[in-house]
Motif scaffolding. Structure first.
Motif, PDB file in Angstrom:
ATOM      1  N   THR A 174       0.848  -1.189   0.000  1.00  0.00           N
ATOM      2  CA  THR A 174       0.000   0.000   0.000  1.00  0.00           C
ATOM      3  C   THR A 174       0.888   1.245   0.000  1.00  0.00           C
ATOM      4  O   THR A 174       1.787   1.354   0.842  1.00  0.00           O
ATOM      5  CB  THR A 174      -0.911   0.007   1.249  1.00  0.00           C
ATOM      6  OG1 THR A 174      -1.724  -1.155   1.224  1.00  0.00           O
ATOM      7  CG2 THR A 174      -1.778   1.243   1.308  1.00  0.00           C
ATOM      8  N   PRO A 175       0.670   2.193  -0.919  1.00  0.00           N
ATOM      9  CA  PRO A 175       1.544   3.376  -0.991  1.00  0.00           C
ATOM     10  C   PRO A 175       1.591   4.175   0.308  1.00  0.00           C
ATOM     11  O   PRO A 175       2.623   4.718   0.663  1.00  0.00           O
ATOM     12  CB  PRO A 175       0.936   4.217  -2.123  1.00  0.00           C
ATOM     13  CG  PRO A 175       0.133   3.264  -2.926  1.00  0.00           C
ATOM     14  CD  PRO A 175      -0.334   2.186  -1.978  1.00  0.00           C
ATOM     15  N   ASP A 176       0.472   4.258   1.011  1.00  0.00           N
ATOM     16  CA  ASP A 176       0.442   5.000   2.272  1.00  0.00           C
ATOM     17  C   ASP A 176       0.355   4.025   3.449  1.00  0.00           C
ATOM     18  O   ASP A 176      -0.471   4.181   4.338  1.00  0.00           O
ATOM     19  CB  ASP A 176      -0.703   6.012   2.281  1.00  0.00           C
ATOM     20  CG  ASP A 176      -2.072   5.351   2.126  1.00  0.00           C
ATOM     21  OD1 ASP A 176      -2.134   4.165   1.762  1.00  0.00           O
ATOM     22  OD2 ASP A 176      -3.082   6.036   2.391  1.00  0.00           O
ATOM     23  N   LEU A 177       1.237   3.043   3.446  1.00  0.00           N
ATOM     24  CA  LEU A 177       1.223   1.950   4.437  1.00  0.00           C
ATOM     25  C   LEU A 177       1.098   2.470   5.869  1.00  0.00           C
ATOM     26  O   LEU A 177       0.226   2.051   6.613  1.00  0.00           O
ATOM     27  CB  LEU A 177       2.477   1.084   4.307  1.00  0.00           C
ATOM     28  CG  LEU A 177       2.675   0.007   5.382  1.00  0.00           C
ATOM     29  CD1 LEU A 177       1.555  -1.025   5.321  1.00  0.00           C
ATOM     30  CD2 LEU A 177       4.033  -0.650   5.250  1.00  0.00           C
ATOM     31  N   MET A 178       1.952   3.382   6.272  1.00  0.00           N
ATOM     32  CA  MET A 178       1.938   3.824   7.668  1.00  0.00           C
ATOM     33  C   MET A 178       0.697   4.647   7.990  1.00  0.00           C
ATOM     34  O   MET A 178       0.210   4.604   9.122  1.00  0.00           O
ATOM     35  CB  MET A 178       3.216   4.604   8.002  1.00  0.00           C
ATOM     36  CG  MET A 178       4.446   3.705   8.062  1.00  0.00           C
ATOM     37  SD  MET A 178       4.242   2.252   9.158  1.00  0.00           S
ATOM     38  CE  MET A 178       4.033   3.044  10.735  1.00  0.00           C
ATOM     39  N   VAL A 179       0.133   5.358   7.010  1.00  0.00           N
ATOM     40  CA  VAL A 179      -1.111   6.090   7.245  1.00  0.00           C
ATOM     41  C   VAL A 179      -2.228   5.086   7.523  1.00  0.00           C
ATOM     42  O   VAL A 179      -2.968   5.198   8.517  1.00  0.00           O
ATOM     43  CB  VAL A 179      -1.469   6.997   6.039  1.00  0.00           C
ATOM     44  CG1 VAL A 179      -2.865   7.577   6.199  1.00  0.00           C
ATOM     45  CG2 VAL A 179      -0.430   8.092   5.879  1.00  0.00           C
ATOM     46  N   GLN A 180      -2.356   4.080   6.667  1.00  0.00           N
ATOM     47  CA  GLN A 180      -3.393   3.058   6.838  1.00  0.00           C
ATOM     48  C   GLN A 180      -3.188   2.296   8.153  1.00  0.00           C
ATOM     49  O   GLN A 180      -4.135   2.069   8.910  1.00  0.00           O
ATOM     50  CB  GLN A 180      -3.382   2.087   5.664  1.00  0.00           C
ATOM     51  CG  GLN A 180      -3.754   2.690   4.343  1.00  0.00           C
ATOM     52  CD  GLN A 180      -5.195   3.145   4.332  1.00  0.00           C
ATOM     53  OE1 GLN A 180      -6.078   2.507   4.884  1.00  0.00           O
ATOM     54  NE2 GLN A 180      -5.439   4.289   3.715  1.00  0.00           N
ATOM     55  N   LEU A 181      -1.949   1.899   8.409  1.00  0.00           N
ATOM     56  CA  LEU A 181      -1.638   1.106   9.600  1.00  0.00           C
ATOM     57  C   LEU A 181      -1.971   1.868  10.879  1.00  0.00           C
ATOM     58  O   LEU A 181      -2.666   1.351  11.756  1.00  0.00           O
ATOM     59  CB  LEU A 181      -0.156   0.723   9.561  1.00  0.00           C
ATOM     60  CG  LEU A 181       0.352  -0.244  10.608  1.00  0.00           C
ATOM     61  CD1 LEU A 181       1.519  -1.028  10.040  1.00  0.00           C
ATOM     62  CD2 LEU A 181       0.771   0.459  11.867  1.00  0.00           C
TER      63      LEU A 181
END
Length: 199
Positions: A174-181
């Motif tokens: 996911t390009p915004d991995l840490m945002v989603q996480l």
């Protein structure tokens, strides 16, 4: 300190000793003769935590169950200072040294030793009496024991383990991995807003 979380309260055997600065939260069962020392945190985040008899949890250790992975720690096991167990099963007579880490879905067999700062990765199975040396990483089933200088091999195992997908429900790519996480995990952790101290 003991807290009710998601409607569940800790159950502590009268012969167990829990330091006043330890935190026990939610669906946690602590067996007879167990010792939980200062600063330790044992928290049931949607799944139960069960500590057997004569388990010792040293200062500032962290034990955390998840909805997907309960924690079960067998009798006569020691969880060392600053060690952590997240959603894993430890059989009887296991020794986790200071700073050792055991991750979600792992199973540590009877009489295993996970030495100082060693890691047992997600879904890894340690057969009975396995020793993970100081600072080494145990990966897989069947288990591979890798020294920290074998970074490429450890890194190659990471996508297969899919830690962000399994633990946080977010695709590693996911390009915004840490945002989603952080947003998903934050929503889950916000359930603590309704916890109630019960001791």
């Amino acid at each position: 300190m003991q807290f009710e979380h998601l409607g569940a309260r800790p159950r502590i055997h009268p012969d167990a000793v829990v330091a006043p600065t330890a935190v026990i939260s939610g669906d946690v069962t602590i067996g007879a003769g167990a010792q939980v020392l200062h600063g330790a945190i044992i928290t049931a985040e949607g799944g139960p935590v069960v500590l057997g008899e004569h388990v010792i949890v040293m200062e500032n250790a962290l034990i955390r169950a998840t909805a997907a992975n309960a924690v079960r720690i067998g009798d006569h096991t020691l969880v060392g200072t600053l060690a952590s167990v997240a959603g894993a099963t430890l059989d009887e007579e296991v020794f986790l040294a200071s700073g050792a880490r055991v991750f979600n879905g792992a199973r540590v067999g009877r009489r295993c030793e996970v030495r100082i700062n060693a890691i047992v990765h997600r879904h890894t199975v340690l057969p009975e009496r396995t020793v993970v040396p100081i600072g080494w990483v145990a990966v897989g089933d069947p288990v591979r024991l890798l020294s920290p200088d074998r970074h490429e091999e450890i890194g190659a195992a990471q996508p297969e383990l899919d830690f962000p997908g399994y633990v946080f429900g977010v695709d590693r790519d996911t390009p915004d991995l840490m945002v989603q996480l952080t947003e998903r995990y934050g929503t889950s952790l916000a359930r603590h807003a309704h916890d109630r101290r019960v001791d």
